[in-house]
Design a protein around this motif. Structure first.
Motif, PDB file in Angstrom:
ATOM      1  N   LEU A 135       0.825  -1.210   0.000  1.00 27.15           N
ATOM      2  CA  LEU A 135       0.000   0.000   0.000  1.00 27.15           C
ATOM      3  C   LEU A 135       0.856   1.256   0.000  1.00 27.15           C
ATOM      4  CD1 LEU A 135      -2.711  -1.158   2.556  1.00 27.15           C
ATOM      5  CD2 LEU A 135      -2.932  -1.032   0.052  1.00 27.15           C
ATOM      6  N   SER A 136       1.900   1.260   0.807  1.00 19.66           N
ATOM      7  CA  SER A 136       2.799   2.416   0.849  1.00 19.66           C
ATOM      8  C   SER A 136       3.512   2.600  -0.478  1.00 19.66           C
ATOM      9  CB  SER A 136       3.817   2.246   1.977  1.00 19.66           C
ATOM     10  OG  SER A 136       3.162   2.224   3.223  1.00 19.66           O
ATOM     11  N   MET A 137       3.939   1.500  -1.078  1.00 26.45           N
ATOM     12  CA  MET A 137       4.620   1.553  -2.370  1.00 26.45           C
ATOM     13  C   MET A 137       3.712   2.192  -3.426  1.00 26.45           C
ATOM     14  SD  MET A 137       6.241  -1.632  -4.636  1.00 26.45           S
ATOM     15  CE  MET A 137       5.715  -2.744  -3.388  1.00 26.45           C
ATOM     16  N   LEU A 138       2.457   1.808  -3.427  1.00 27.37           N
ATOM     17  CA  LEU A 138       1.513   2.373  -4.399  1.00 27.37           C
ATOM     18  C   LEU A 138       1.338   3.873  -4.176  1.00 27.37           C
ATOM     19  CD1 LEU A 138      -1.201  -0.448  -4.402  1.00 27.37           C
ATOM     20  CD2 LEU A 138       0.440   0.063  -6.232  1.00 27.37           C
ATOM     21  N   ALA A 139       1.047   4.272  -2.945  1.00 31.46           N
ATOM     22  CA  ALA A 139       0.781   5.689  -2.651  1.00 31.46           C
ATOM     23  C   ALA A 139       1.997   6.561  -2.926  1.00 31.46           C
ATOM     24  CB  ALA A 139       0.335   5.838  -1.196  1.00 31.46           C
ATOM     25  N   LEU A 140       3.158   6.128  -2.470  1.00 28.87           N
ATOM     26  CA  LEU A 140       4.360   6.944  -2.621  1.00 28.87           C
ATOM     27  C   LEU A 140       4.794   7.042  -4.081  1.00 28.87           C
ATOM     28  CD1 LEU A 140       6.310   5.641   0.493  1.00 28.87           C
ATOM     29  CD2 LEU A 140       5.269   7.910   0.208  1.00 28.87           C
ATOM     30  N   ASN A 141       4.794   5.927  -4.791  1.00 26.58           N
ATOM     31  CA  ASN A 141       5.236   5.957  -6.183  1.00 26.58           C
ATOM     32  C   ASN A 141       4.243   6.647  -7.109  1.00 26.58           C
ATOM     33  OD1 ASN A 141       7.915   4.569  -6.478  1.00 26.58           O
ATOM     34  ND2 ASN A 141       6.801   3.071  -5.263  1.00 26.58           N
ATOM     35  N   ALA A 142       2.975   6.645  -6.726  1.00 30.76           N
ATOM     36  CA  ALA A 142       1.977   7.355  -7.519  1.00 30.76           C
ATOM     37  C   ALA A 142       2.062   8.863  -7.280  1.00 30.76           C
ATOM     38  CB  ALA A 142       0.578   6.846  -7.191  1.00 30.76           C
ATOM     39  N   GLY A 143       2.821   9.268  -6.268  1.00 37.69           N
ATOM     40  CA  GLY A 143       2.948  10.685  -5.958  1.00 37.69           C
ATOM     41  C   GLY A 143       1.758  11.233  -5.190  1.00 37.69           C
ATOM     42  N   LEU A 144       0.976  10.347  -4.593  1.00 39.03           N
ATOM     43  CA  LEU A 144      -0.212  10.770  -3.853  1.00 39.03           C
ATOM     44  C   LEU A 144       0.063  10.969  -2.374  1.00 39.03           C
ATOM     45  CD1 LEU A 144      -2.784   8.397  -5.552  1.00 39.03           C
ATOM     46  CD2 LEU A 144      -2.393  10.826  -6.026  1.00 39.03           C
TER      47      LEU A 144
END
Length: 177
Positions: free
Chosen positions: A121-130
């Motif tokens: 979940l953290s990987m998705l949020a951080l890499n998406a720039g959100l």
């Protein structure tokens, strides 16, 4: 871990995924030859499978961001979210049994899978720039959860909708008012 242990572990993981293909995502360690020689219980097996998923997803996200960086300098936030969304979907498409196992067992083994799921979940949020790494971890995970829910519920961009998942995510995260 010796090379022999590594290969035995990998074979058990492969057997678990073959079992999942036959059972719609359910795995039972007792039914996997050599399973208890490598893992103490299903929770350990699922933790290893979550780690495998995170490794595959990390690689796919890295490729997606590299493509984005080299193809569209100054890309919009929507582009990053779309790239991360495509990376997750492509990883799931190429590894359907792995995704099915994690989805089928997530509720049964929440404690064992929590750390690996939090990483995803953290990987998705951080890499998406959100989200930013400076934000509290629980907030990053909430944003990642919202993004993952959108990714999973919207396999492709609906026809006639010019906006991607960022617009949908903003609507979900915006305070009602």
């Amino acid at each position: 871990m010796s090379w022999s242990d590594f290969y035995r572990r990998r074979e058990v993981l492969d057997r678990a995924l073959r079992q999942a293909r036959r059972t719609g995502g359910r795995v039972t360690l007792a039914e996997i030859p050599g399973g208890y020689d490598v893992f103490m219980n299903e929770g350990e097996l699922l933790l290893a499978l979550q780690h495998k998923w995170n490794q595959l997803l990390t690689g796919r996200i890295g490729l997606a961001l590299d493509d984005l960086d080299h193809g569209a300098h100054g890309a919009a936030e929507d582009d990053r979210v779309d790239a991360i969304s495509r990376a997750w979907r492509e990883t799931a498409r190429q590894n359907p049994e792995l995704r099915a196992v994690l989805d089928a067992h997530g509720d049964a083994f929440p404690e064992q899978l929590r750390a690996g799921r939090d990483v995803e979940l953290s990987m998705l949020a951080l890499n998406a720039g959100l989200a930013s790494a400076a934000e509290p971890a629980d907030k990053i995970r909430r944003v990642g959860t919202a993004l993952l829910n959108l990714i999973a519920s919207t396999p492709t961009r609906p026809a006639g909708r010019p906006r991607g998942p960022v617009a949908q995510l903003r609507r979900l995260l915006a305070p009602a008012g």
